[in-house]
Design a protein around this motif. Structure first.
Motif, PDB file in Angstrom:
ATOM      1  N   ARG A 196       0.819  -1.217   0.000  1.00 23.40           N
ATOM      2  CA  ARG A 196       0.000   0.000   0.000  1.00 23.40           C
ATOM      3  C   ARG A 196       0.852   1.266   0.000  1.00 23.40           C
ATOM      4  N   PRO A 197       1.698   1.490   1.000  1.00 20.58           N
ATOM      5  CA  PRO A 197       2.488   2.734   0.972  1.00 20.58           C
ATOM      6  C   PRO A 197       3.511   2.775  -0.151  1.00 20.58           C
ATOM      7  N   LEU A 198       4.024   1.613  -0.563  1.00 18.90           N
ATOM      8  CA  LEU A 198       5.026   1.622  -1.633  1.00 18.90           C
ATOM      9  C   LEU A 198       4.395   1.987  -2.971  1.00 18.90           C
ATOM     10  N   THR A 199       3.226   1.466  -3.257  1.00 14.77           N
ATOM     11  CA  THR A 199       2.594   1.791  -4.542  1.00 14.77           C
ATOM     12  C   THR A 199       1.910   3.152  -4.513  1.00 14.77           C
ATOM     13  N   TYR A 200       1.550   3.653  -3.324  1.00 13.89           N
ATOM     14  CA  TYR A 200       0.956   4.986  -3.218  1.00 13.89           C
ATOM     15  C   TYR A 200       2.010   6.088  -3.278  1.00 13.89           C
ATOM     16  N   SER A 201       3.253   5.757  -2.936  1.00 16.22           N
ATOM     17  CA  SER A 201       4.298   6.783  -2.877  1.00 16.22           C
ATOM     18  C   SER A 201       4.622   7.303  -4.268  1.00 16.22           C
ATOM     19  N   ARG A 202       5.176   8.501  -4.309  1.00 15.63           N
ATOM     20  CA  ARG A 202       5.555   9.081  -5.603  1.00 15.63           C
ATOM     21  C   ARG A 202       6.616   8.223  -6.291  1.00 15.63           C
ATOM     22  N   ALA A 203       7.587   7.742  -5.520  1.00 18.97           N
ATOM     23  CA  ALA A 203       8.637   6.905  -6.102  1.00 18.97           C
ATOM     24  C   ALA A 203       8.048   5.619  -6.655  1.00 18.97           C
ATOM     25  N   GLY A 204       7.132   5.005  -5.906  1.00 20.33           N
ATOM     26  CA  GLY A 204       6.515   3.774  -6.371  1.00 20.33           C
ATOM     27  C   GLY A 204       5.721   3.978  -7.640  1.00 20.33           C
ATOM     28  N   ARG A 205       4.952   5.059  -7.692  1.00 14.39           N
ATOM     29  CA  ARG A 205       4.164   5.344  -8.892  1.00 14.39           C
ATOM     30  C   ARG A 205       5.068   5.592 -10.099  1.00 14.39           C
ATOM     31  N   GLU A 206       6.184   6.294  -9.861  1.00 14.69           N
ATOM     32  CA  GLU A 206       7.109   6.583 -10.958  1.00 14.69           C
ATOM     33  C   GLU A 206       7.762   5.300 -11.465  1.00 14.69           C
ATOM     34  N   LEU A 207       8.167   4.423 -10.551  1.00 15.03           N
ATOM     35  CA  LEU A 207       8.775   3.159 -10.965  1.00 15.03           C
ATOM     36  C   LEU A 207       7.790   2.309 -11.766  1.00 15.03           C
ATOM     37  N   ILE A 208       6.548   2.262 -11.324  1.00 15.25           N
ATOM     38  CA  ILE A 208       5.535   1.492 -12.049  1.00 15.25           C
ATOM     39  C   ILE A 208       5.326   2.080 -13.442  1.00 15.25           C
ATOM     40  N   ARG A 209       5.277   3.393 -13.523  1.00 18.47           N
ATOM     41  CA  ARG A 209       5.091   4.057 -14.827  1.00 18.47           C
ATOM     42  C   ARG A 209       6.231   3.732 -15.778  1.00 18.47           C
ATOM     43  N   LEU A 210       7.443   3.597 -15.227  1.00 20.79           N
ATOM     44  CA  LEU A 210       8.623   3.346 -16.058  1.00 20.79           C
ATOM     45  C   LEU A 210       8.839   1.856 -16.339  1.00 20.79           C
ATOM     46  N   GLY A 211       7.931   1.014 -15.866  1.00 21.57           N
ATOM     47  CA  GLY A 211       8.035  -0.414 -16.157  1.00 21.57           C
ATOM     48  C   GLY A 211       8.708  -1.240 -15.086  1.00 21.57           C
ATOM     49  N   PHE A 212       8.903  -0.675 -13.876  1.00 20.94           N
ATOM     50  CA  PHE A 212       9.567  -1.392 -12.784  1.00 20.94           C
ATOM     51  C   PHE A 212       8.565  -1.862 -11.722  1.00 20.94           C
ATOM     52  N   ARG A 213       7.381  -2.225 -12.140  1.00 17.44           N
ATOM     53  CA  ARG A 213       6.359  -2.685 -11.200  1.00 17.44           C
ATOM     54  C   ARG A 213       6.861  -3.866 -10.359  1.00 17.44           C
ATOM     55  N   ASP A 214       7.560  -4.811 -10.987  1.00 20.64           N
ATOM     56  CA  ASP A 214       8.052  -5.974 -10.252  1.00 20.64           C
ATOM     57  C   ASP A 214       9.051  -5.577  -9.174  1.00 20.64           C
ATOM     58  N   ASP A 215       9.833  -4.521  -9.428  1.00 22.46           N
ATOM     59  CA  ASP A 215      10.767  -4.024  -8.412  1.00 22.46           C
ATOM     60  C   ASP A 215      10.024  -3.550  -7.166  1.00 22.46           C
ATOM     61  N   VAL A 216       8.932  -2.829  -7.381  1.00 13.53           N
ATOM     62  CA  VAL A 216       8.158  -2.294  -6.260  1.00 13.53           C
ATOM     63  C   VAL A 216       7.607  -3.434  -5.417  1.00 13.53           C
ATOM     64  N   PHE A 217       7.074  -4.438  -6.051  1.00  5.07           N
ATOM     65  CA  PHE A 217       6.491  -5.542  -5.296  1.00  5.07           C
ATOM     66  C   PHE A 217       7.563  -6.439  -4.690  1.00  5.07           C
ATOM     67  N   ASP A 218       8.725  -6.517  -5.315  1.00  2.11           N
ATOM     68  CA  ASP A 218       9.825  -7.244  -4.694  1.00  2.11           C
ATOM     69  C   ASP A 218      10.290  -6.529  -3.431  1.00  2.11           C
ATOM     70  N   ALA A 219      10.350  -5.203  -3.484  1.00  2.00           N
ATOM     71  CA  ALA A 219      10.758  -4.432  -2.309  1.00  2.00           C
ATOM     72  C   ALA A 219       9.746  -4.540  -1.176  1.00  2.00           C
ATOM     73  N   ALA A 220       8.526  -4.954  -1.492  1.00  2.00           N
ATOM     74  CA  ALA A 220       7.476  -5.096  -0.471  1.00  2.00           C
ATOM     75  C   ALA A 220       7.488  -6.463   0.194  1.00  2.00           C
ATOM     76  N   ARG A 221       8.412  -7.342  -0.195  1.00  2.00           N
ATOM     77  CA  ARG A 221       8.439  -8.695   0.381  1.00  2.00           C
ATOM     78  C   ARG A 221       9.214  -8.691   1.695  1.00  2.00           C
ATOM     79  N   LEU A 222       8.527  -8.924   2.773  1.00  2.00           N
ATOM     80  CA  LEU A 222       9.133  -8.905   4.108  1.00  2.00           C
ATOM     81  C   LEU A 222      10.149 -10.038   4.246  1.00  2.00           C
ATOM     82  N   ASP A 223      11.364  -9.665   4.658  1.00  2.00           N
ATOM     83  CA  ASP A 223      12.446 -10.620   4.931  1.00  2.00           C
ATOM     84  C   ASP A 223      12.798 -11.478   3.715  1.00  2.00           C
TER      85      ASP A 223
END
Length: 247
Positions: free
Chosen positions: A200-227
């Motif tokens: 939620r906060p990662l995809t709502y953040s400006r950085a997250g939205r920008e990464l998704i727009r640039l095609g790095f959606r998988d990076d955002v969700f990988d960064a959201a994986r706890l441990d």
């Protein structure tokens, strides 16, 4: 007890970090990528402040085991073997290698904390081991500093939320009335607002939205994986390596 959070390293002075245990957060993506690299066998990462410095340092080292890595405003730097994506830090690419790396925010935040008693890189991917070391430091020294890399010197929702999760885990869920600064309180409030789901906060953040727009959606969700990459990344003498086991 003293647990402070800074939402940006801008204006951070050597006196503010001297002798303290510091945790630097750039969850999208530098500290996540560093943990991924170390988890997959990288020998070390050398954070530097600019592309030019990366090239100079790589020439000085002059080894086939050195890779150039990093990004500028999300994009891989032309001519570099790796960018700043944790998904690039696979074992076949990084095992036994030293990565000389520069990023827009994360590497500069680490460099700003030189001179601290100890500096560690933190993110969702290593939250549990980072919190364990933070608790040890709090019990031993009575203080811990969490520094968010932020975005271009300003507040970043993704890093601030991660700081709240780290502070919460360090404190064992307690919310002390004293010993935590206003930014720390605000970061804990972000955890209350967004709950336990990192997406939620990662995809709502400006950085997250920008990464998704640039095609790095998988990076955002990988960064959201706890441990996901449970290693403690230790910045010492200009290198990020696996942290030594405390005596």
């Amino acid at each position: 007890m003293k647990l402070d959070v800074l939402f940006s390293p801008a204006g951070l002075t050597p006196a503010e970090v001297q002798g303290r245990t510091v945790f630097v957060i750039d969850i999208l993506r530098a500290t996540t990528a560093m943990c991924a690299a170390l988890a997959h066998g990288a020998k070390a990462l050398i954070p530097v402040g600019s592309t030019e410095e990366v090239l100079r340092l790589a020439q000085t080292i002059g080894s086939a085991d050195v890779l150039l890595a990093g990004e500028k405003q999300c994009a891989r730097i032309p001519g570099f073997q790796l960018g700043n994506s944790p998904l690039e830090m696979v074992e076949s690419a990084v095992r036994g290698k030293t990565l000389v790396v520069t990023t827009t925010n994360g590497t500069r935040a680490l460099l700003a904390c030189q001179g601290a008693g100890a500096v560690f890189a933190a993110c969702a991917a290593n939250l549990t081991v980072a919190a364990e070391r933070a608790r040890e430091a709090l019990e031993r020294d009575g203080e811990v500093l969490i520094v968010c890399a932020g975005r271009n010197g300003a507040f970043a929702l993704d890093d601030a939320y991660c700081a709240g999760r780290l502070a919460e885990a360090t404190l064992g869920g307690r919310r002390p009335r004293r010993g935590i600064n206003d930014a720390g309180i605000a970061s804990l409030d972000l955890v209350r607002r967004y709950g336990r789901r990192w997406e939620r906060p990662l995809t709502y953040s400006r950085a997250g939205r920008e990464l998704i727009r640039l095609g790095f959606r998988d990076d955002v969700f990988d960064a959201a994986r706890l441990d996901a990459y449970p290693v403690l990344a230790h910045f010492h003498e200009r290198r990020v390596t696996l942290a030594p086991v405390p005596v």
